[in-house]
Enzyme design. Structure first.
Site, PDB file in Angstrom:
ATOM      1  N   ASN A   1       0.848  -1.193   0.000  1.00 57.96           N
ATOM      2  CA  ASN A   1       0.000   0.000   0.000  1.00 57.96           C
ATOM      3  C   ASN A   1       0.883   1.242   0.000  1.00 57.96           C
ATOM      4  OD1 ASN A   1       0.546  -1.003   2.667  1.00 57.96           O
ATOM      5  ND2 ASN A   1      -1.009   0.331   3.543  1.00 57.96           N
TER       6      ASN A   1
ATOM      7  N   GLU B   1       0.448   5.199   0.523  1.00 61.29           N
ATOM      8  CA  GLU B   1      -0.491   6.237   0.973  1.00 61.29           C
ATOM      9  C   GLU B   1      -0.053   7.621   0.515  1.00 61.29           C
ATOM     10  OE1 GLU B   1      -1.010   5.609   5.193  1.00 61.29           O
ATOM     11  OE2 GLU B   1      -2.209   3.799   4.808  1.00 61.29           O
TER      12      GLU B   1
ATOM     13  N   CYS C   1      -4.019   0.642  -2.446  1.00 65.46           N
ATOM     14  CA  CYS C   1      -3.882  -0.585  -1.652  1.00 65.46           C
ATOM     15  C   CYS C   1      -2.804  -1.501  -2.249  1.00 65.46           C
ATOM     16  CB  CYS C   1      -5.194  -1.358  -1.633  1.00 65.46           C
ATOM     17  SG  CYS C   1      -6.510  -0.551  -0.715  1.00 65.46           S
TER      18      CYS C   1
ATOM     19  N   GLU D   1      -2.992  -4.679  -2.926  1.00 61.62           N
ATOM     20  CA  GLU D   1      -3.518  -5.570  -3.978  1.00 61.62           C
ATOM     21  C   GLU D   1      -3.561  -4.831  -5.311  1.00 61.62           C
ATOM     22  OE1 GLU D   1      -4.736  -4.833  -1.036  1.00 61.62           O
ATOM     23  OE2 GLU D   1      -6.141  -6.337  -0.293  1.00 61.62           O
TER      24      GLU D   1
ATOM     25  N   CYS E   1     -10.471  -4.593   0.356  1.00 61.28           N
ATOM     26  CA  CYS E   1     -11.582  -3.635   0.289  1.00 61.28           C
ATOM     27  C   CYS E   1     -12.417  -3.874  -0.970  1.00 61.28           C
ATOM     28  CB  CYS E   1     -11.044  -2.204   0.319  1.00 61.28           C
ATOM     29  SG  CYS E   1     -10.279  -1.685  -1.242  1.00 61.28           S
TER      30      CYS E   1
ATOM     31  N   CYS F   1     -10.673  -2.982  -4.318  1.00 59.61           N
ATOM     32  CA  CYS F   1      -9.706  -4.002  -4.756  1.00 59.61           C
ATOM     33  C   CYS F   1     -10.419  -5.236  -5.286  1.00 59.61           C
ATOM     34  CB  CYS F   1      -8.759  -4.367  -3.621  1.00 59.61           C
ATOM     35  SG  CYS F   1      -7.503  -3.091  -3.360  1.00 59.61           S
TER      36      CYS F   1
HETATM   37  N1  THU Z   1      -5.107  -1.666   2.717  1.00 62.44           N
HETATM   38  C1  THU Z   1      -4.549  -2.460   1.765  1.00 62.44           C
HETATM   39  O1  THU Z   1      -3.539  -2.107   1.150  1.00 62.44           O
HETATM   40  N2  THU Z   1      -5.129  -3.655   1.510  1.00 62.44           N
HETATM   41  C2  THU Z   1      -6.152  -4.192   2.231  1.00 62.44           C
HETATM   42  O2  THU Z   1      -6.571  -5.313   1.962  1.00 62.44           O
HETATM   43  C3  THU Z   1      -6.755  -3.411   3.323  1.00 62.44           C
HETATM   44  C4  THU Z   1      -6.293  -2.016   3.445  1.00 62.44           C
HETATM   45  C5  THU Z   1      -4.432  -0.398   3.035  1.00 62.44           C
HETATM   46  C6  THU Z   1      -5.131   0.853   2.642  1.00 62.44           C
HETATM   47  C7  THU Z   1      -4.515   1.849   3.601  1.00 62.44           C
HETATM   48  O3  THU Z   1      -3.252   2.271   3.107  1.00 62.44           O
HETATM   49  C8  THU Z   1      -4.283   1.047   4.859  1.00 62.44           C
HETATM   50  O4  THU Z   1      -4.256  -0.314   4.429  1.00 62.44           O
HETATM   51  C9  THU Z   1      -5.323   1.234   5.936  1.00 62.44           C
HETATM   52  O5  THU Z   1      -6.573   1.064   5.452  1.00 62.44           O
END
Ligand code: THU
Length: 132
Positions: free
Chosen positions: A46, A48, A57, A59, A93, A96
């Site tokens: 991920n 940000e 994310c 994925e 999520c 994704c």
């Molecule tokens: N996130 C992911 O990368 N994948 C997931 O399956 C769940 C959430 C990330 C998004 C964000 O950067 C952080 O986790 C918190 O939500």
């Protein structure tokens, strides 16, 4: 169909990627591996952003990287949410899941925390009645 030993190894690959997450805002590190029909294993984390909705994310990163390398189908996505205390907080999520639908994902492996619990789902279980 993946062998249990493949699942264990790929969970290791996803867990190894997770500390490379750029997640200074949530401090929630996620690693993912997208496995292509050719057997390529493409990792993602991920990423940000100060403008929170601009975040990506793990994925989505893994799938986009695999597609950039030429993949048009993804067989399996393995997700490791190493900062999730419980596996119920480690699932992909909705966005994704829709991205997975586009590339015809067959199965999703989820793990949290120390990786002691690993769940494998068919994609149909995660996104039934999907738009496509
Ligand atoms: N996130 C992911 O990368 N994948 C997931 O399956 C769940 C959430 C990330 C998004 C964000 O950067 C952080 O986790 C918190 O939500």
């Amino acid at each position: 169909m993946m062998m249990p030993s493949d699942v264990t190894r790929l969970v290791g690959v996803a867990r190894e990627a997770a500390p490379r997450a750029y997640s200074p805002y949530s401090e929630f590190r996620v690693g993912a591996v997208a496995i292509t029909p050719d057997g390529d294993e493409v990792t993602g984390v991920n990423v940000e952003n100060a403008a929170y909705p601009s975040s990506t994310c793990a994925e989505a990163t893994a799938i986009a990287t695999a597609v950039a390398a030429g993949a048009r189908k993804i067989d399996t996505v393995v997700v490791a949410c190493i900062d999730a205390v419980d596996i119920s907080g480690a699932y992909p999520c909705g966005r994704c899941r829709q991205i997975m639908a586009e590339f015809d994902v067959d199965s999703v492996v989820v793990t949290a925390g120390d990786g002691s619990e690993v769940r494998t789902h068919t994609f149909d279980e995660l996104l039934p009645y999907r738009f496509g």
